[in-house]
Motif scaffolding. Structure first.
Motif, short mmCIF file in Angstrom:
data_model
loop_
_atom_site.label_atom_id
_atom_site.label_comp_id
_atom_site.label_asym_id
_atom_site.label_seq_id
_atom_site.Cartn_x
_atom_site.Cartn_y
_atom_site.Cartn_z
N HIS A 173 0.82 -1.21 0.00
CA HIS A 173 0.00 0.00 0.00
C HIS A 173 0.86 1.26 0.00
CE1 HIS A 173 -3.76 -2.20 1.76
NE2 HIS A 173 -3.63 -2.36 0.45
N ALA A 174 2.02 1.20 0.66
CA ALA A 174 2.92 2.35 0.65
C ALA A 174 3.34 2.70 -0.77
CB ALA A 174 4.15 2.05 1.52
N LEU A 175 3.69 1.70 -1.56
CA LEU A 175 4.08 1.94 -2.95
C LEU A 175 2.91 2.47 -3.77
CD1 LEU A 175 6.23 -1.24 -3.60
CD2 LEU A 175 7.07 1.11 -3.58
N GLU A 176 1.76 1.86 -3.59
CA GLU A 176 0.59 2.27 -4.35
C GLU A 176 0.22 3.72 -4.04
OE1 GLU A 176 -4.07 0.86 -4.79
OE2 GLU A 176 -2.52 -0.65 -4.35
N LEU A 177 0.26 4.06 -2.76
CA LEU A 177 -0.06 5.43 -2.36
C LEU A 177 0.97 6.42 -2.89
CD1 LEU A 177 -1.98 7.22 -0.68
CD2 LEU A 177 -0.50 6.77 1.29
N ALA A 178 2.25 6.06 -2.82
CA ALA A 178 3.30 6.94 -3.33
C ALA A 178 3.10 7.24 -4.82
CB ALA A 178 4.67 6.31 -3.09
N LEU A 179 2.79 6.20 -5.59
CA LEU A 179 2.57 6.39 -7.02
C LEU A 179 1.32 7.23 -7.28
CD1 LEU A 179 3.39 2.79 -8.31
CD2 LEU A 179 4.77 4.85 -8.67
N GLN A 180 0.28 7.00 -6.50
CA GLN A 180 -0.96 7.75 -6.69
C GLN A 180 -0.75 9.24 -6.43
OE1 GLN A 180 -4.29 6.56 -4.21
NE2 GLN A 180 -5.72 6.93 -5.88
N VAL A 181 0.03 9.55 -5.40
CA VAL A 181 0.30 10.95 -5.09
C VAL A 181 1.06 11.63 -6.23
CG1 VAL A 181 1.65 12.45 -3.55
CG2 VAL A 181 0.18 10.68 -2.59
N LEU A 182 1.87 10.87 -6.94
CA LEU A 182 2.60 11.41 -8.09
C LEU A 182 1.74 11.48 -9.35
CD1 LEU A 182 6.13 9.78 -7.72
CD2 LEU A 182 5.45 12.12 -7.18
N GLY A 183 0.48 11.05 -9.24
CA GLY A 183 -0.42 11.16 -10.37
C GLY A 183 -0.39 9.99 -11.32
N VAL A 184 0.22 8.88 -10.94
CA VAL A 184 0.28 7.71 -11.81
C VAL A 184 -1.11 7.11 -11.93
CG1 VAL A 184 1.19 5.36 -12.05
CG2 VAL A 184 2.68 7.22 -11.28
N GLY A 185 -1.52 6.83 -13.17
CA GLY A 185 -2.85 6.28 -13.39
C GLY A 185 -2.95 5.56 -14.71
N GLU A 186 -4.16 5.46 -15.20
CA GLU A 186 -4.47 4.69 -16.39
C GLU A 186 -3.60 5.11 -17.58
OE1 GLU A 186 -6.58 1.64 -18.13
OE2 GLU A 186 -7.07 2.44 -16.13
N GLY A 187 -2.94 4.11 -18.18
CA GLY A 187 -2.15 4.34 -19.38
C GLY A 187 -0.75 4.85 -19.16
N ASP A 188 -0.40 5.22 -17.94
CA ASP A 188 0.96 5.66 -17.67
C ASP A 188 1.90 4.46 -17.60
OD1 ASP A 188 0.22 8.35 -17.45
OD2 ASP A 188 -0.26 8.13 -15.32
N GLU A 189 3.20 4.73 -17.60
CA GLU A 189 4.20 3.67 -17.46
C GLU A 189 5.07 3.96 -16.23
OE1 GLU A 189 4.79 2.41 -22.17
OE2 GLU A 189 6.40 3.46 -21.11
N VAL A 190 5.44 2.90 -15.54
CA VAL A 190 6.34 2.98 -14.40
C VAL A 190 7.48 2.00 -14.65
CG1 VAL A 190 6.62 2.66 -11.92
CG2 VAL A 190 4.49 3.62 -12.82
N VAL A 191 8.70 2.50 -14.64
CA VAL A 191 9.89 1.67 -14.85
C VAL A 191 10.25 1.01 -13.54
CG1 VAL A 191 12.33 1.66 -15.50
CG2 VAL A 191 10.70 3.13 -16.73
N VAL A 192 10.34 -0.32 -13.54
CA VAL A 192 10.66 -1.08 -12.33
C VAL A 192 11.76 -2.09 -12.65
CG1 VAL A 192 8.31 -0.87 -11.43
CG2 VAL A 192 8.91 -2.86 -12.81
N PRO A 193 12.55 -2.49 -11.66
CA PRO A 193 13.52 -3.54 -11.91
C PRO A 193 12.82 -4.87 -12.12
CG PRO A 193 13.50 -2.96 -9.59
CD PRO A 193 12.63 -1.96 -10.29
N ALA A 194 13.34 -5.67 -13.02
CA ALA A 194 12.74 -6.99 -13.28
C ALA A 194 12.93 -7.92 -12.09
CB ALA A 194 13.35 -7.60 -14.53
#
Length: 391
Positions: free
Chosen positions: A61-82
């Motif tokens: 939930h901490a990660l999800e909330l952090a991304l939401q505060v940054l405006g991440v949503g439908e159709g955006d991309e987030v770069v993550v380590p594999a």
């Protein structure tokens, strides 16, 4: 299963007991009426060098909330380590975003900055370095990438309470960071998490969203924004305050033991310990990680089972996220498993032949560290011999 006398985990004493009684007797067990969560947030922010901290239900939930505060949503991309726990990608995918896996550094197992740079495109809304096993990712390179691209960082610091990079703590990099306090983490209340913020505005938005969009003093159910219930309870916060009081002492012990274990493991034929970037001047060592490149897949799994039977708290490492069914359910990139594996050779190999030892191993005395290395050496030798016979 053998018992070689390693320390137990979680660890607790009268501090946790006193905290639980304190939370019980204050008469308010909800964060909006009690004082434990508020106190923990202040203490944790100070510990991590952040301006603000918000305690939440868990690290996912901490990660999800952090991304939401940054405006991440439908159709955006987030770069993550594999190579990471699946929450890193799922936090983005649950918001409707696409998780874009990139390769990791073969020594530190943290996100490869050059690979991340290649993955940044017009739809990229965040880059998520994971501080694997407490080894901080290359924050110098990532900070430059963020500045050049205009894409913010979200640090996944689930393993990194108390870590430092060139003298700077996780909360001092000017970016949002998310932490986990799940049962196996460096400090724990069974579950729990936190997000740290460099500014008041982001913190206040996160507070609203973690409390169903409801302001602190609201009595009329005037929910100002979308959100969910990610609030931490008072009992968990009381335990975490006690855990925080000993986390530095434990990290210091692991820092003293880790070089010894790494040296002993490196002396074992076929074993390659996780490396360390010299700029990481404090690693709290959530895991003691190593690879056995000659033993992959089922043979690696059998090695782990053998280590556990001999009393060593060993685990297989995370599976590359694109090699899980969950990754493909929603928010997956337009690529096949084989295509992603070809782009991420380090992550793919590591997930097949990596092993990690629980961090309580590094809280043991030096003679026990030698014993652990002896057991690993014997188990690897036996596994290699079985592989040779099978051929």
């Amino acid at each position: 299963m053998s018992d070689i006398g390693l320390p137990e985990w979680p660890q607790y004493d009268e501090r946790e007991r006193a905290g639980l009684i304190r939370a019980l007797e204050q008469g308010q067990w909800w964060r909006m009426g009690g004082g434990e969560v508020d106190a923990f947030e202040r203490e944790f922010a100070e510990h991590e060098g952040a301006r603000h901290a918000l305690a939440v239900t868990n690290g996912t939930h901490a990660l999800e909330l952090a991304l939401q505060v940054l405006g991440v949503g439908e159709g955006d991309e987030v770069v993550v380590p594999a190579f990471t726990f699946i929450s890193s990608s799922q936090a983005a995918q649950r918001l409707g975003a696409v998780a874009v896996p990139v390769d990791v550094d073969p020594e530190t197992y943290c996100i490869d900055v050059a690979a991340a740079e290649r993955a940044v495109g017009p739809r990229t809304r965040a880059i998520m370095p994971v501080h694997m096993a407490g080894q901080i990712a290359d924050m110098d390179g990532l900070a430059k990438l963020s500045a050049d691209s205009g894409v913010p960082l979200v640090q996944d610091a689930a393993h990194a309470q108390g870590a430092r990079w060139n003298g700077r703590r996780v909360g001092e990099f000017g970016s949002v960071a998310a932490y986990s306090f799940q049962n196996g983490k460096l400090m724990t209340a069974g579950e729990g998490g936190a997000v740290t913020f460099p500014d008041r505005e982001s913190y206040e938005e996160a507070f609203l969203r973690h409390s169903c969009g409801r302001p602190r003093e609201d009595r009329g159910y005037r929910h100002r924004t979308s959100g969910s219930n990610f609030r931490l309870n008072e009992f968990s916060a009381a335990v975490l305050r006690a855990q925080l009081s000993r986390v530095d002492e434990q990290a210091d012990t692991r820092e003293r033991r880790a070089p010894l274990l790494a040296r002993l493991l490196a002396e074992i034929p076929g074993v390659v310990p996780q490396g360390r970037d010299p700029r990481a001047d404090r690693v709290p060592h959530y895991m003691a990680m190593f690879r056995v490149p000659g033993l992959a897949g089922e043979r690696r799994d059998a090695l782990v089972d053998d280590l556990v039977s001999r009393g060593v708290p060993a685990f297989v490492v995370f599976r590359a996220i694109y090699r899980t069914d969950a990754f493909w359910e929603t928010g997956a990139p337009d690529a096949t498993v084989d295509e992603l594996a070809a782009r991420c050779p380090n992550a793919d190999a590591l997930s097949a032949d990596g092993v990690w030892l629980h961090h309580r191993t590094l809280l043991a005395a030096e003679e026990q560290i030698h014993r652990v290395a002896e057991i690993v050496a014997a188990a690897v030798a036996d596994a290699t011999a079985r592989q040779g016979t099978a051929k």
